[in-house]
Every structure is written in structure tokens, then in C-alpha cells.
Design a protein around this motif. Sequence first.
Motif, PDB file in Angstrom:
ATOM      1  N   ARG A 132       0.833  -1.202   0.000  1.00 23.36           N
ATOM      2  CA  ARG A 132       0.000   0.000   0.000  1.00 23.36           C
ATOM      3  C   ARG A 132       0.864   1.247   0.000  1.00 23.36           C
ATOM      4  NH1 ARG A 132      -5.338  -1.158  -1.248  1.00 23.36           N
ATOM      5  NH2 ARG A 132      -5.435  -3.395  -0.887  1.00 23.36           N
ATOM      6  N   LEU A 133       0.405   2.267  -0.710  1.00 20.11           N
ATOM      7  CA  LEU A 133       1.088   3.556  -0.719  1.00 20.11           C
ATOM      8  C   LEU A 133       0.455   4.533   0.267  1.00 20.11           C
ATOM      9  CD1 LEU A 133       1.607   3.988  -4.565  1.00 20.11           C
ATOM     10  CD2 LEU A 133       3.253   3.160  -2.877  1.00 20.11           C
ATOM     11  N   THR A 134      -0.659   4.138   0.865  1.00 17.00           N
ATOM     12  CA  THR A 134      -1.308   4.943   1.892  1.00 17.00           C
ATOM     13  C   THR A 134      -0.762   4.544   3.264  1.00 17.00           C
ATOM     14  OG1 THR A 134      -3.082   3.290   1.855  1.00 17.00           O
ATOM     15  CG2 THR A 134      -3.469   5.333   0.659  1.00 17.00           C
ATOM     16  N   PRO A 135      -0.989   5.372   4.282  1.00 15.35           N
ATOM     17  CA  PRO A 135      -0.618   4.961   5.637  1.00 15.35           C
ATOM     18  C   PRO A 135      -1.346   3.681   6.038  1.00 15.35           C
ATOM     19  CG  PRO A 135      -1.135   7.308   5.562  1.00 15.35           C
ATOM     20  CD  PRO A 135      -1.533   6.741   4.235  1.00 15.35           C
ATOM     21  N   ARG A 136      -0.822   3.003   7.038  1.00 12.67           N
ATOM     22  CA  ARG A 136      -1.362   1.699   7.423  1.00 12.67           C
ATOM     23  C   ARG A 136      -2.812   1.770   7.899  1.00 12.67           C
ATOM     24  NH1 ARG A 136      -1.197  -1.357  12.335  1.00 12.67           N
ATOM     25  NH2 ARG A 136      -1.112  -3.610  11.974  1.00 12.67           N
ATOM     26  N   GLY A 182      -5.120  -4.220  10.423  1.00 15.17           N
ATOM     27  CA  GLY A 182      -5.106  -3.023  11.251  1.00 15.17           C
ATOM     28  C   GLY A 182      -5.615  -1.768  10.594  1.00 15.17           C
ATOM     29  N   CYS A 183      -6.115  -1.872   9.377  1.00 13.42           N
ATOM     30  CA  CYS A 183      -6.671  -0.705   8.697  1.00 13.42           C
ATOM     31  C   CYS A 183      -7.929  -0.232   9.441  1.00 13.42           C
ATOM     32  CB  CYS A 183      -7.014  -1.062   7.250  1.00 13.42           C
ATOM     33  SG  CYS A 183      -7.572   0.331   6.273  1.00 13.42           S
ATOM     34  N   GLN A 184      -8.011   1.073   9.689  1.00  8.72           N
ATOM     35  CA  GLN A 184      -9.133   1.635  10.444  1.00  8.72           C
ATOM     36  C   GLN A 184     -10.203   2.277   9.553  1.00  8.72           C
ATOM     37  OE1 GLN A 184      -9.478   1.572  13.925  1.00  8.72           O
ATOM     38  NE2 GLN A 184      -7.779   0.139  13.761  1.00  8.72           N
ATOM     39  N   GLU A 185      -9.866   2.503   8.288  1.00  6.78           N
ATOM     40  CA  GLU A 185     -10.814   3.184   7.399  1.00  6.78           C
ATOM     41  C   GLU A 185     -10.664   2.661   5.983  1.00  6.78           C
ATOM     42  OE1 GLU A 185     -11.969   7.739   5.926  1.00  6.78           O
ATOM     43  OE2 GLU A 185     -10.148   7.383   7.100  1.00  6.78           O
ATOM     44  N   THR A 379     -19.077  16.209  20.763  1.00 10.46           N
ATOM     45  CA  THR A 379     -17.992  15.247  20.971  1.00 10.46           C
ATOM     46  C   THR A 379     -18.017  14.252  19.825  1.00 10.46           C
ATOM     47  OG1 THR A 379     -18.055  15.490  23.374  1.00 10.46           O
ATOM     48  CG2 THR A 379     -17.023  13.502  22.503  1.00 10.46           C
ATOM     49  N   LEU A 380     -16.920  14.191  19.071  1.00 10.83           N
ATOM     50  CA  LEU A 380     -16.849  13.376  17.866  1.00 10.83           C
ATOM     51  C   LEU A 380     -15.666  12.417  17.933  1.00 10.83           C
ATOM     52  CD1 LEU A 380     -17.369  16.245  15.247  1.00 10.83           C
ATOM     53  CD2 LEU A 380     -19.126  14.708  16.157  1.00 10.83           C
ATOM     54  N   GLU A 381     -15.813  11.267  17.284  1.00 11.00           N
ATOM     55  CA  GLU A 381     -14.704  10.337  17.172  1.00 11.00           C
ATOM     56  C   GLU A 381     -13.736  10.858  16.108  1.00 11.00           C
ATOM     57  OE1 GLU A 381     -14.216   5.547  17.292  1.00 11.00           O
ATOM     58  OE2 GLU A 381     -15.509   6.322  15.700  1.00 11.00           O
ATOM     59  N   VAL A 382     -12.447  10.819  16.437  1.00 15.15           N
ATOM     60  CA  VAL A 382     -11.420  11.341  15.537  1.00 15.15           C
ATOM     61  C   VAL A 382     -10.369  10.264  15.298  1.00 15.15           C
ATOM     62  CG1 VAL A 382      -9.547  13.026  15.319  1.00 15.15           C
ATOM     63  CG2 VAL A 382     -11.774  13.758  16.181  1.00 15.15           C
ATOM     64  N   LEU A 383     -10.041  10.059  14.027  1.00 19.47           N
ATOM     65  CA  LEU A 383      -8.988   9.127  13.628  1.00 19.47           C
ATOM     66  C   LEU A 383      -7.702   9.925  13.433  1.00 19.47           C
ATOM     67  CD1 LEU A 383      -8.086   6.300  12.645  1.00 19.47           C
ATOM     68  CD2 LEU A 383      -8.920   6.915  10.374  1.00 19.47           C
ATOM     69  N   ILE A 384      -6.643   9.537  14.140  1.00 24.81           N
ATOM     70  CA  ILE A 384      -5.395  10.292  14.133  1.00 24.81           C
ATOM     71  C   ILE A 384      -4.556   9.952  12.908  1.00 24.81           C
ATOM     72  CG2 ILE A 384      -3.282  10.809  15.402  1.00 24.81           C
ATOM     73  CD1 ILE A 384      -5.882  11.840  16.712  1.00 24.81           C
ATOM     74  N   ASP A 385      -4.149  11.002  12.164  1.00 24.03           N
ATOM     75  CA  ASP A 385      -3.331  10.852  10.959  1.00 24.03           C
ATOM     76  C   ASP A 385      -1.870  11.229  11.180  1.00 24.03           C
ATOM     77  OD1 ASP A 385      -5.321   9.957   9.231  1.00 24.03           O
ATOM     78  OD2 ASP A 385      -5.926  11.973   8.660  1.00 24.03           O
ATOM     79  N   GLU A 386      -1.630  12.206  12.055  1.00 28.46           N
ATOM     80  CA  GLU A 386      -0.266  12.698  12.263  1.00 28.46           C
ATOM     81  C   GLU A 386      -0.059  13.041  13.733  1.00 28.46           C
ATOM     82  OE1 GLU A 386       1.016  15.913   9.682  1.00 28.46           O
ATOM     83  OE2 GLU A 386      -0.650  15.478   8.313  1.00 28.46           O
ATOM     84  N   VAL A 387       1.179  12.843  14.215  1.00 26.74           N
ATOM     85  CA  VAL A 387       1.564  13.254  15.562  1.00 26.74           C
ATOM     86  C   VAL A 387       2.978  13.829  15.489  1.00 26.74           C
ATOM     87  CG1 VAL A 387       1.899  12.571  17.964  1.00 26.74           C
ATOM     88  CG2 VAL A 387       0.166  11.401  16.586  1.00 26.74           C
ATOM     89  N   ASP A 388       3.157  15.028  16.076  1.00 31.93           N
ATOM     90  CA  ASP A 388       4.500  15.612  16.133  1.00 31.93           C
ATOM     91  C   ASP A 388       4.693  16.269  17.490  1.00 31.93           C
ATOM     92  OD1 ASP A 388       3.149  18.056  16.049  1.00 31.93           O
ATOM     93  OD2 ASP A 388       3.494  18.324  13.895  1.00 31.93           O
TER      94      ASP A 388
END
Length: 438
Positions: A132-136, A182-185, A379-388
Motif C-alpha cells: 500500500r502507498l497509503t498509511p497503514r 489493522g486498517c481503520q478506514e 464530541t466526535l470520534e477522531v482518527l489520528i493521521d499525524e503526531v508531532d
Amino acid sequence: MAANTSKVGIVSLGCPKALVDSERILTKLRSEGYEISPDYNGADVVVVNTCGFIDSAKEESLNAIKEAMTENGKVIVTGCLGVEEEAIREVAPDVLAISGPHQYETVVNQVHEAAPKPHDPYMDLVPSEGIRLTPRHYAYVKISEGCNHSCKFCIIPSFRGKLQSRPVRAVLREAEKLAQAGCQELLVISQDTSAYGIDIKHAADDWKGKQVRAHMTDMAAALGEMGVWVRLHYVYPYPHVDEVIPLMAEGKILPYLDIPFQHASPKVLKSMRRPANEQKVLDRIKKWRDICPDLTIRSTFIVGFPGETEEDFQYLLDWLDEAQLDRVGCFKYEPVEGAAANDLPDQVPEHVKQERWDRFMAHQQKISAARLQLKIGKTLEVLIDEVDDEGAIGRTYADAPEIDGVVYLNGETSLKVGDKVLVTIENADEYDLWGSIK
């Protein structure tokens, strides 16, 4: 891995459908023992998967081919622009081979000729879900190729062909492997998702002890049992789209529809050779939101289409006020070689296209901003894409990757990409949200 293992580089341009094509090529090559090179210098051959939808995309593809030739010199070209071999040879006469879209086996064979095949395949070299070329944590699942429409501004059917649907079991099996990995979406894509299965007469397959038809509704219901986000893209508003709205209301799939309306003026829609039932669409949008109040609708529009008058354009702006779409993209009409729209009378001057595009974007920006303001306090569910070091960035159900907005979580540095967290929304602008973990 043997020291003499051949390495392949890939440049993937264009839409998510082309990205899936690149993933299939890489999956096959990796299963045969090839390594994937992250740069030109380390590659024995470079595959450039092109886009040829509009002139600006063609230019980007041609520039990418020239760059690959300069940096590496051994280049195989495939994808939508591959049908224009003469244009490619004009800028890069020494490319090794050229092929059109979704010609996976042809590309693989061309790679074999350019770089020695390492050894016989061992499937344990490749994860079951493929390369895959997308994130996991998210992946695109392409359910069909081609399109049966004949829109005057589009030439995609001329090089991708008529609709060719995948068997529903193949789609569901691919999605299941991704979820198990482990794909979430899962982002369902095609040229026309609503038409899925028409060409194979909605043939049914056995899946988990049940008969599932190759039909958008059946497929969406089955995907909704996998415990991951399921997002539908490129959905034409056929009558049976109404059937998926209850699945969204029940939480089976995301309450999100990506519908390419393109315009609202009946005259312009007719000229485009698009369905011209804008009032019926408005009634259906209202009905959808009655059933599923959280529904997010994104769309794309074209301004400056040949023959579009100021009256037509104002009609579109008024329609947007009534439709209250959440996410909208807009393109200035651009002639594409081979498109029927090129021969239409009353071409719109470039400065008028630009002026209408500016007005459109400003008009819709106010609508989008107002709709995002309604999310403050929720209050919404959020899928995390980036962390710095500054915090985390994620998306809600209303946000597709790369094209929609994001949610900023300042200071949340302990999260991991792929996490799902509950977030209370505290602020919003025209495109994005800010919040804190509940």
C-alpha cells in the motif's frame, strides 16, 4: 534478500483509482522478490503511473516522466496518459515502454524485461493485504473500472473503457484482509460507485454464509460489519442511493456521501450531458438529512462550462444556499483534447471563469464555515493521521483524507497514528476544527 535483488521505483500521480493501480503493480512485483526503491538513484527501473484527465494533469505527468528520465534514465510509463504515446515520446523519446490504464500484467512484464526477475515468487514476501502507498490505518478499495457515462467534458471512458465491476466476494475479501491487518478506514472508490454491479447483473456471491449481491447497498452493508470506518466516494445520485442512508443512520457506514453534482442549472447540466433534476436532488438531500441528521455531503462543481451565462451561474449559487453542502471543490472548465465539449459554442472567456470561480469559492466558504460552527460543543470520534512535537492531527467521519478538513489537537503528543479518540470540538474556521480529548 539476495544482494543482486532488482529494485523498482514508482511515481504515482492522479486520483485514488490510479493509486490503487500502483499498489497492485507493487504488490505483484514485491511478491516476485523485487525490492521497492524510495529514490531514483537506488532504482534499476522507474514506473511512472500518469494522469491524463485535464491539461494541467497531463503537464504534471509529462514533467514527472522527464524528471524520472533525467534522474534515472530507465523509465516505464503507464496510466491514463499512456494512451497518448506520441505526446510522451515527444518529451521523452527514450522511455522503455508505454501502456494505458489498469494494464497491470503488461507493466509487470515490462519491468521483467528492464530489470531481471529476482527469483520465483514466495508469497510470504508480501503481506496478505498487498503493498500500500497509503498509511497503514486507511486504504482505498476500488470496486470497478471504467464508466458508462458520456459527459461532454470528460474523456475517461475513452481510455478506461466501459464499466467493469469486480466480483463482490473479491471486494469483500480485500477489505477483510485490510481490516485484519489493522486498517481503520476503507475508502470505496470507482468512477461511478452507484453503478457498481450493473454490468454483471448484480451477481451474488456467498459471504459469511449469506448471499451478497454486487450492488452498492449490499456491499456497503457487508463492509459495515467489519468494524472499521467505511466511506463512499464518487456516488452518483441514482434512486437506489436512498437505500444506503439508513445504513449511515444506524452507524454501519460513515454518514458521508461524495456526489459529483458538477452544476445546478438545468440548461448547463443538459449541455454537460448530466442528469438535470436539480430540484429533485434538493428534495432528496432534505429527505436524507431527515433520516440521518449527521450526514455530510461533499461535491465538486465546474464553472465556466461553454454556454454558461451569468444567470446560470447565479442559479448555481442560489442552489448552493438551499443544498447547504458541507464540503465543496470547484474547477474552472478546461478543454481536454478529445472531449465533446470542445466543439460547443459560446466558450466562456478565461477572465470570466476566474471571476466566477472566485465568487463561487467565497460563497461556498461562508456555507462551509457556518456548518462547521454547528459542530462546536459536540464530541466526535477522531482518527489520528499525524503526531508531532506540537500535537496531533486527525479527521472526523466528515473528513476524507487529503481532500477535506482536519481536527487539530494541540499538545496531544502521546497519541499514535491510527488511534481513534473522542474529541470535544472547541473552535472552527472555514475548513478545520480544533478540540481536546474528552
